[in-house]
Write a protein that holds these residues in place. Structure first.
Motif, PDB file in Angstrom:
ATOM      1  N   LYS A 164     -56.250 -73.226  11.309  1.00  0.00           N
ATOM      2  CA  LYS A 164     -56.539 -72.864   9.915  1.00  0.00           C
ATOM      3  C   LYS A 164     -55.859 -71.561   9.528  1.00  0.00           C
ATOM      4  N   ALA A 165     -55.975 -70.574  10.433  1.00  0.00           N
ATOM      5  CA  ALA A 165     -55.372 -69.279  10.117  1.00  0.00           C
ATOM      6  C   ALA A 165     -53.865 -69.424   9.928  1.00  0.00           C
ATOM      7  N   GLN A 166     -53.224 -70.228  10.788  1.00  0.00           N
ATOM      8  CA  GLN A 166     -51.769 -70.384  10.653  1.00  0.00           C
ATOM      9  C   GLN A 166     -51.424 -71.265   9.446  1.00  0.00           C
ATOM     10  N   SER A 167     -52.264 -72.236   9.127  1.00  0.00           N
ATOM     11  CA  SER A 167     -52.019 -73.032   7.924  1.00  0.00           C
ATOM     12  C   SER A 167     -52.055 -72.149   6.694  1.00  0.00           C
ATOM     13  N   ALA A 168     -53.000 -71.204   6.698  1.00  0.00           N
ATOM     14  CA  ALA A 168     -53.089 -70.284   5.564  1.00  0.00           C
ATOM     15  C   ALA A 168     -51.818 -69.444   5.462  1.00  0.00           C
ATOM     16  N   ARG A 169     -51.084 -69.311   6.576  1.00  0.00           N
ATOM     17  CA  ARG A 169     -49.810 -68.595   6.544  1.00  0.00           C
ATOM     18  C   ARG A 169     -48.660 -69.568   6.295  1.00  0.00           C
TER      19      ARG A 169
END
Lengths: 286, 268
Positions: free
Chosen positions: B180-185
């Motif tokens: 999720k954190a990387q998707s947000a990036r």
């Protein structure tokens, strides 16, 4: 402007682990303000913010961001567009660092969303400077930094994508007091000087009181109260009913009211309180 | 997405199956796996399917939910089925496509083998769904106790197993968070060229490894602090007790095997 209509969110739908995290959330976020979200663990606030940038899709209802609508059927293609307008700093963002150098890590986000290399580097430098990361550290490995530094690099990694709205989920959790203040001041400046809309999820009532413009209180998957920070966070009866505490500065101001200390507008931070109190005392002495 | 993975999940319950001794459940599962290989006809497969359905019902698990969990390995099933359809020859030719033929034996074998796989997966899933990981390792530890005599570190292996099992959900949560954190990036391993996708995978695996090592180190220190010692004699809070229901379950399983032998003998 972000608008949420009848948002409902169910985890593990139709399995023994089914859990209804949000039911019927309706609210709006006005641009260029700092919005605080508070509530106890499990109140649905983390789930809620993940809906704001399509990391979770609504089970029913919709989230409207500008002219983009996110609902149950939103396709992956739209996600990129949303992530270009809303940034998300997760809890403990330092856990997402992975590149060889600080600079590369910060540029990862902007390059992903199609910002060209030169602008990405410029953004990275701008936000790293804003966060107080020295140029000499740009080529260092992010894993060699201290905890506070890592957090700041990770935050810069989101900010350099240059979205209009940034969501911060407990950005100061586990930080030392100095870094805590630095990060909160940065968030405040992002709004006041760079015109960003901020959505801040926090357990810290004092931070919310000092830094936010509006407050939404979550409980059991619903927004139970929302409004201007001064109104909500001074309402002792409301906060007590939610099992929340009055911010320390608000508590002190309230206690001193009986003695005639009643400044308007009320102080929101310790510093403000001290200077107002000093003024009031000296004027009283005369 | 990851929350759909049933293998290794445990659903607490108070059914007869839940209450069985983990040792007997492991034994029953192994027995059933052997029995599955006895099936070779419609009658025998239907008997086994009925048996599994009854066990599922008794264990209080929903059949639909069990099959939802199977969806993940659907590709494997389809692949096995198609392999047999195209490669097994015999019986009447159903389709003649020139360079390939589909023959009746192929379809029947395809169905049988797929059923066999399904039964194997379902029965092990029932085992893990009704037995907590702790019970499971405890059961295994007791079953392999005799190996200690030849110097095999049974307790240590059991400890390692229970630690790994304990951390599967934690690591899954962690993976989901990092994704999720990387998707947000803006990272996505479903879009973009090979290089971007590889980069996206790296952005998930590196943080995952970093946190796994950190966790391992913290756990090691925590265990040290509480005086964990490989050589120490360990006792157990929960004692395993072989009950009459366990014996009955084993007898039922043997009867099932007998039934299958019977069906085969009369040529069904």
């Amino acid at each position: 402007m972000i608008k949420i209509n009848q948002l409902m969110s169910i985890y593990n739908h139709k399995t023994p682990f089914e859990f209804k995290a949000l039911h019927d959330v309706n609210t709006t976020f006005e641009p260029n303000k700092i919005h605080g979200i508070i509530g106890h663990t499990g109140s649905g606030k983390s789930t809620f913010i993940q809906h704001l940038n399509a990391l979770l899709l609504p089970s029913s209802g919709e989230v409207i961001i500008g002219d983009t609508i996110i609902n149950k059927k939103t396709k992956a293609k739209v996600f990129h567009k949303i992530r270009r307008s809303i940034g998300m700093v997760f809890q403990f963002p330092e856990n997402q660092l992975f590149e060889e150098t600080v600079m590369k890590d910060v540029m990862f986000g902007p390059l992903n969303i199609g910002i060209d290399e030169e602008t990405a580097r410029k953004n990275a430098e701008k936000y790293l400077t804003l966060l107080g990361i020295d140029e000499s550290e740009y080529e260092a490995s992010p894993f060699e930094l201290s905890g506070g530094q890592m957090r700041k690099v990770a935050i810069a990694g989101i900010l350099s994508m240059d979205q209009d709205t940034i969501i911060f989920d407990e950005p100061t959790a586990g930080l030392d007091p100095k870094s805590h203040i630095e990060v909160m001041d940065l968030i405040y400046n992002l709004n006041r000087e760079h015109g960003k809309t901020i959505i801040l999820v926090s357990h810290n009532m004092d931070d919310c009181y000092q830094y936010t413009d509006t407050i939404k209180i979550f409980s059991h998957g619903e927004i139970v109260s929302e409004g201007d920070t001064v109104d909500i966070l001074q309402d002792e009866a409301l906060l007590t009913s939610m099992n929340l505490e009055l911010p320390k500065v608000a508590r002190l101001t309230k206690d001193l009211k009986a003695r005639g200390f009643n400044p308007n507008p009320p102080p929101r931070s310790t510093d403000e309180f001290i200077s107002m109190y000093d003024m009031w005392r000296s004027s009283h002495a005369e | 997405m990851l929350s759909k993975v049933l293998i290794g999940r445990y659903i607490p319950g108070d059914s007869v199956i839940h209450a069985l001794d983990p040792r007997s459940k492991i034994l029953l599962t192994v027995l059933f796996m052997v029995i599955v290989f006895l099936a070779n006809s419609w009658a025998t497969y239907i008997t086994l399917i009925l048996f599994v359905l009854i066990v599922t019902k008794v264990a209080g698990l929903s059949i639909r939910f069990l099959f939802d969990g199977l969806k993940l390995i659907l590709v494997l099933f389809i692949f096995t089925f198609l392999m047999h359809v195209f490669l097994t020859k015999g019986g009447t030719v159903l389709v003649d496509g020139g360079f390939f033929t589909i023959e009746s034996e192929g379809i029947i074998t395809g169905i049988f083998i797929t059923l066999r796989l399904t039964l194997l997966v379902v029965v092990t899933t029932i085992l893990t769904l009704t037995t907590s990981p702790i019970e499971l390792t405890h059961g295994l530890e007791r079953m392999f106790q005799p190996l200690k005599r030849i110097g095999f570190p049974v307790s240590e292996v059991a400890m390692m197993m229970s630690i790994s099992l304990r951390f599967i959900p934690t690591l899954m949560d962690e993976t989901e968070k990092i994704i999720k954190a990387q998707s947000a990036r803006g990272s996505s391993f479903r879009m973009g060229g090979l290089k971007e996708r590889f980069q996206a995978l790296l952005s998930i695996f590196i943080p995952l490894f970093v946190s796994a090592f950190k966790r391992a180190e913290e756990l090691a220190v925590a265990m040290d602090v509480r005086g964990y010692n490989v050589k120490g004699k360990r006792t157990s809070y929960r004692l395993l007790e072989w009950k009459s229901s366990d014996t009955i379950a084993i007898i039922i399983m043997i009867l099932l095997a007998a039934l299958l032998f019977g069906l085969r003998a009369i040529g069904l």
